[in-house]
Scaffold this active site. Sequence first.
Site, PDB file in Angstrom:
ATOM      1  CG  LEU A 153      -7.465  -7.900  -3.944  1.00 44.60           C
ATOM      2  CD1 LEU A 153      -8.452  -8.249  -2.547  1.00 44.60           C
ATOM      3  CD2 LEU A 153      -7.482  -9.458  -4.116  1.00 44.60           C
ATOM      4  CE1 TYR A 174     -10.529 -10.552 -15.190  1.00 45.32           C
ATOM      5  CE2 TYR A 174     -11.760 -12.669 -14.976  1.00 45.32           C
ATOM      6  CZ  TYR A 174     -10.767 -11.257 -14.965  1.00 45.32           C
ATOM      7  OH  TYR A 174     -11.138 -11.514 -13.117  1.00 45.32           O
ATOM      8  CE  LYS A 209      -7.369 -11.116 -12.622  1.00 39.67           C
ATOM      9  NZ  LYS A 209      -6.870 -10.360 -11.440  1.00 39.67           N
ATOM     10  CG  ASN A 255     -19.835 -16.136 -11.640  1.00 39.54           C
ATOM     11  OD1 ASN A 255     -20.382 -14.569 -10.426  1.00 39.54           O
ATOM     12  ND2 ASN A 255     -20.467 -15.460 -12.739  1.00 39.54           N
TER      13      ASN A 255
END
Length: 243
Positions: free
Chosen positions: A53, A103, A107, A132
Site C-alpha cells: 500500500l 501519479y 503506479k 477516489n
Amino acid sequence: MKILITGSGGFIARNLIVELGNRGYKDLLLCDRSTTREELDRYVEECGFLIHLAGVNRPQQEEEFYSGNAGFTEELIKIFEAKHKNVPVIYSSTTLDTPHVHYGRSKREAERILQEYGNRTGSPISIFRLPNVFGKWSRPNYNSFVATFCYNVSHDLDIKVHDPGAQVRLVYIDDVVNEVISCLEEGDDKRERFPEISEMYETTVGEVAERILSFKKGRDSLEIPDIEDSLGKKLYSTYLSYL
C-alpha cells in the site's frame, strides 16, 4: 501466516490494520517510512503474503512519483527475489491513467514490475485500481477532496468547488478494506488479477459538496439529514469523524 503491509501509516493501511486485528490476524509486519533496510529484509524473509500500500501521491517534485511508487516497488521486489521468496501480492493502484498524470503513470509502472514478478515466479498478483477513496482517517488536502470538504465544513472553513459538474467515482474505505481481506482469504487459484470494489458511486463534486454542507446545516437546525441512500450514509459517517 505473516503478512507484510507496506505504507502502514497511510489512510488505507490504518483502516485495514484495525479490521485485520478485529478479525483475529495477529502476525502483521508493518513497514512505513521509518522502517530500516535491515528491518525490511527481515520482514521479507518472514512474510508469507505482501499487501503493498506504500506510495507517493502529492510530492514536492514530479520525480518523487516514480521513486516513491515504481522505484520503491522495484526495490522491494528485488529483495523478494534475492531471498527467493515467492508470495501472493495485493497492490493498491489507481484508475488515473492519462499520460499527463505522473501519479497514474508511476503506479502503472509499479503494476508492470509486480506483474513481471508474478510471471517469473508464479506468484498471484492482485491489483486494485482504486478511484477516489473516502472515509475516516483520510487526511484533508492530501488523500481525498471528500476529506478536505468534511474537515473544512466541520471546522467552519470555506470549501472551494472549481467545477461543480465534474464527474467523480468514489469508493468507501470500509468497502475497500472488506474487498482486500476477501482477496487475502481467497485461495491462490481464485485470486483475480484486477479485483473490483463491489460498491462504487458515480456523482459530481458539486453534489458531494452540497451533501456535506447539508450535514452541518442539519446539526445546526437539529434536523435529521437525508442519509437514506448508501452514499449518503457513508458521507455522513465520514463527516462525523471530523467533528
